[in-house]
Design a protein around this motif. Structure first.
Motif, PDB file in Angstrom:
ATOM      1  N   UNK A   1       0.670  -1.145   0.116  1.00  0.00           N
ATOM      2  CA  UNK A   1      -0.141   0.040   0.062  1.00  0.00           C
ATOM      3  C   UNK A   1       0.791   1.275  -0.054  1.00  0.00           C
TER       4      UNK A   1
ATOM      5  N   UNK B   1       2.483   2.246   2.389  1.00  0.00           N
ATOM      6  CA  UNK B   1       2.364   3.044   3.547  1.00  0.00           C
ATOM      7  C   UNK B   1       3.700   3.648   4.186  1.00  0.00           C
TER       8      UNK B   1
ATOM      9  N   UNK C   1       2.286   5.281   9.419  1.00  0.00           N
ATOM     10  CA  UNK C   1       0.877   4.656   9.046  1.00  0.00           C
ATOM     11  C   UNK C   1       1.211   3.146   9.803  1.00  0.00           C
TER      12      UNK C   1
ATOM     13  N   UNK D   1      -1.269   1.714  12.783  1.00  0.00           N
ATOM     14  CA  UNK D   1      -2.101   1.205  12.081  1.00  0.00           C
ATOM     15  C   UNK D   1      -1.677  -0.440  12.380  1.00  0.00           C
TER      16      UNK D   1
ATOM     17  N   UNK E   1     -11.084  -4.679  21.078  1.00  0.00           N
ATOM     18  CA  UNK E   1     -10.567  -4.763  19.699  1.00  0.00           C
ATOM     19  C   UNK E   1     -10.753  -6.092  19.092  1.00  0.00           C
ATOM     20  N   UNK E   2     -12.111  -6.802  19.514  1.00  0.00           N
ATOM     21  CA  UNK E   2     -12.550  -7.773  18.622  1.00  0.00           C
ATOM     22  C   UNK E   2     -11.842  -9.111  19.228  1.00  0.00           C
TER      23      UNK E   2
ATOM     24  N   UNK F   1      -9.563  -5.637  13.640  1.00  0.00           N
ATOM     25  CA  UNK F   1     -10.511  -4.815  12.714  1.00  0.00           C
ATOM     26  C   UNK F   1     -11.529  -5.754  12.187  1.00  0.00           C
TER      27      UNK F   1
ATOM     28  N   UNK G   1      -8.824  -0.392   5.176  1.00  0.00           N
ATOM     29  CA  UNK G   1      -7.150  -0.225   5.528  1.00  0.00           C
ATOM     30  C   UNK G   1      -6.451   0.590   4.278  1.00  0.00           C
ATOM     31  N   UNK G   2      -6.463   0.000   3.355  1.00  0.00           N
ATOM     32  CA  UNK G   2      -5.873   0.765   2.136  1.00  0.00           C
ATOM     33  C   UNK G   2      -6.158   2.096   1.821  1.00  0.00           C
TER      34      UNK G   2
ATOM     35  N   UNK H   1      -7.828   4.085   3.824  1.00  0.00           N
ATOM     36  CA  UNK H   1      -7.236   4.961   5.200  1.00  0.00           C
ATOM     37  C   UNK H   1      -5.842   5.376   4.692  1.00  0.00           C
ATOM     38  N   UNK H   2      -5.033   4.545   4.138  1.00  0.00           N
ATOM     39  CA  UNK H   2      -3.616   5.000   4.001  1.00  0.00           C
ATOM     40  C   UNK H   2      -3.610   5.776   3.078  1.00  0.00           C
TER      41      UNK H   2
ATOM     42  N   UNK I   1     -10.420  -6.614  -0.076  1.00  0.00           N
ATOM     43  CA  UNK I   1      -9.411  -5.420   0.323  1.00  0.00           C
ATOM     44  C   UNK I   1      -8.609  -5.066  -0.624  1.00  0.00           C
TER      45      UNK I   1
ATOM     46  N   UNK J   1      -9.154  -0.472  -3.790  1.00  0.00           N
ATOM     47  CA  UNK J   1      -8.620   0.724  -4.176  1.00  0.00           C
ATOM     48  C   UNK J   1      -8.509   0.906  -5.778  1.00  0.00           C
TER      49      UNK J   1
END
Lengths: 292, 263
Positions: free
Chosen positions: A194, A196, A200, A204, A287-288, B98, B106-107, B109-110, B154, B158
């Motif tokens: 991603x 990131x 992040x 995350x 948190x599940x 989550x 998630x992606x 948000x990033x 997921x 995007x």
């Protein structure tokens, strides 16, 4: 609640065994002094009367459980909590510096762990010192911290809390380093796909992944904090606190007082560990976490 | 074969050598491959043939040590920075803390999408993988197949045109796998994405692909590329047709020719 019932029987059996053993040793250890007393008073009590007397000495070598229980009850529930003899008052004094030191220690532990995980130089340079810091006996360090801080005018709660901090940051650091490094390679690769940013990935992935480790290490840290606070009260001639009660009891051979202070300390420790455990479980559920 | 459509992935003389304690290991050697837009390409071969490594090179999770690779006409690194592909791992790799919808988010948000945009895309992609109604569930509350579908959602969320899948159904039982293969084909038909799919199952490769890249180990290399003659519309029972079996036989021959059965 089934797990509670499953634990109840074994735990109670052990407790009963300990109490029986305790009585046996109380009789054995207090007998020589009682024999001494009796021979001076020219008394020859029967066995039952003799055992009764060994369990009712005012300053016994080993107080009997019921003596400790009575003393604990009187000093906890029958005294005004503002009294310096009240265990509630003394426990509160120790608890306040425990909590302050625990908060400092947890914060410090987390900060050091974040540094170690993100800066390779810190990982190599800091970790050996952190481990070395815990090999120094706290009893040797505590008076120095108190004296040095007193010299620069810091007295009261802070020096004691510093000793708690010293003991409690370590488990948090070790736990959090492990926790922040716990994400699987697959999860890290995923964040990489991603594109990131490091922050992040930190917020995350690393932080949520480390939460269970944080609570496990905080359980150890909070108990260590209490030990630190008690040890911190010993060399200072503190007037209040569990440590002060222990020391005063030792000065005046008030063995029953020592034991009831010890019981108070243990109860505080158990409560602290329990509170952290419950907080951990609440956070895990939020948190599940899968119910156990 | 890919002359009309522009190349999504183009590898030329691609090589990757890992330095290990036991000396260098050639994971990929001299790989030439062009994948056009809208293709469904499977990579098949025994373990150690470099099929996963090749996928990871396309994803810029590994750097090649020789040759060139381009993705969407850019270097693999630029393509990754532009989020040109969605990657599906062997395991679902969902974050356990989550919910399904937050995992899909998630992606997003990033990438910094707005909440409204996130919600819209989550709904759309969960619909696409038939997971509507499971938004608020945590991963452990879902079966393995549903978890893997969530991870596909997921990867789709995007809107990357390229989907890289590394043995995504390898850990699932055959019944679930058949079902997901069917769904994946429908999804591919609807979205017109380019899919690179690593597998070690011959029927799976033949059933799904427009092209099958057969690889062999030591050094990891492409030993054969087989064009599928199957129609785009593929019911599950196409796997009993002579045409299907002929392609499967060719794949098996290709694997044998690459000395893949040596050990």
């Amino acid at each position: 609640m089934d797990s509670f019932r499953d634990k109840l029987v074994p735990v109670t059996s052990i407790l009963a065994g300990v109490v029986v053993l305790w009585y046996v040793f109380a009789v054995i250890l207090n007998a020589p002094f009682q024999r001494d007393l009796d021979s001076r008073a020219n008394e020859t009590p029967g066995a039952v009367e003799f055992i009764g007397k060994t369990l009712a000495q005012p300053k016994p070598t080993l107080p009997a459980p019921h003596q400790v229980a009575v003393n604990f009850f009187e000093n906890t529930f029958l005294r005004p909590i503002t009294s310096s003899r009240s265990l509630v008052y003394n426990a509160w004094v120790t608890l306040s510096s425990t909590l302050l030191g625990f908060a400092f220690g947890t914060a410090l532990g987390i900060i050091i762990a974040v540094g170690i995980v993100h800066v390779a130089t810190l990982d190599r340079s800091l970790m050996p010192w952190i481990i070395a810091s815990q090999t120094i006996p706290i009893l040797a360090v505590a008076p120095m911290i108190i004296v040095v801080l007193a010299a620069i005018g810091v007295t009261g709660l802070i020096p004691k809390a510093m000793i708690s901090t010293y003991l409690s940051f370590f488990p948090v650091t070790v736990g959090m380093v492990k926790g922040l490094r716990s994400p699987e390679i697959m999860h890290l690769d995923l964040m990489h796909t991603y594109n990131a940013s490091p922050s992040q990935t930190f917020w995350k992935l690393r932080v949520p992944a480390s939460v269970p480790f944080l609570f496990t290490s905080m359980k150890v840290a909070v108990a260590a904090s209490l030990v630190g606070a008690i040890v911190g009260e010993l060399p200072t001639g503190a007037v209040a606190g569990i440590g002060a009660k222990l020391l005063a009891g030792a000065y005046y051979s008030q063995s029953i007082d020592i034991w009831s202070a010890l019981v108070a300390g243990s109860i505080v420790a158990a409560l602290l560990v329990m509170v952290v455990g419950v907080a951990g479980r609440i956070v895990d559920r939020a948190m599940g976490g899968r119910p156990a | 074969m890919t002359g009309i459509s522009p190349a999504v992935v183009a590898a030329s003389k691609l090589g990757l050598t890992f330095q290990t304690n036991d000396g260098p290991v050639q994971a990929l050697s001299n790989v030439d491959l062009t994948i056009g837009k809208g293709e469904f390409v499977s990579f098949i071969g025994p373990s150690g043939c470099g099929k996963t490594t090749l996928l990871r090179v396309i994803a810029d999770l590994e750097k090649p040590t020789s040759g060139t690779i381009s993705v969407n006409g850019m270097t693999a690194e630029q393509a990754r920075e532009k989020r040109a592909y969605g990657y599906v791992f062997q395991a679902a790799a969902l974050f356990p803390w989550r919910t399904i919808e937050r995992n899909v988010a998630l992606p997003l948000e990033i990438m910094g999408l707005s909440r409204a945009e996130q919600a819209e895309r989550i709904k759309r992609t969960l619909d696409l993988v038939n997971l509507s109604g499971f938004e608020k569930k945590y991963p452990w509350q879902l079966s393995g197949g549903m978890q893997q579908r969530a991870s596909i959602a997921r990867a789709l969320a995007f809107d990357a045109d390229l989907l890289l899948m590394d043995e995504p159904f390898g850990a699932l039982d055959e019944i679930v796998r058949d079902h997901l293969n069917e769904q994946l084909l429908q999804l591919w038909a609807r979205t017109n994405k380019t899919i690179c799919f690593v597998t070690h199952s011959i029927p799976e490769a033949v059933y799904l692909s427009t092209r099958i890249v057969v690889m062999s180990p030591r050094p990891g290399r492409v030993s054969d590329i087989i064009e599928s003659t199957l129609p785009k519309e593929r019911p599950l029972d196409i796997r009993e047709t002579p045409e299907f079996l002929a392609i499967a036989a060719r794949v098996r021959d290709g694997l044998r020719a690459g000395h893949s059965y040596d050990d």
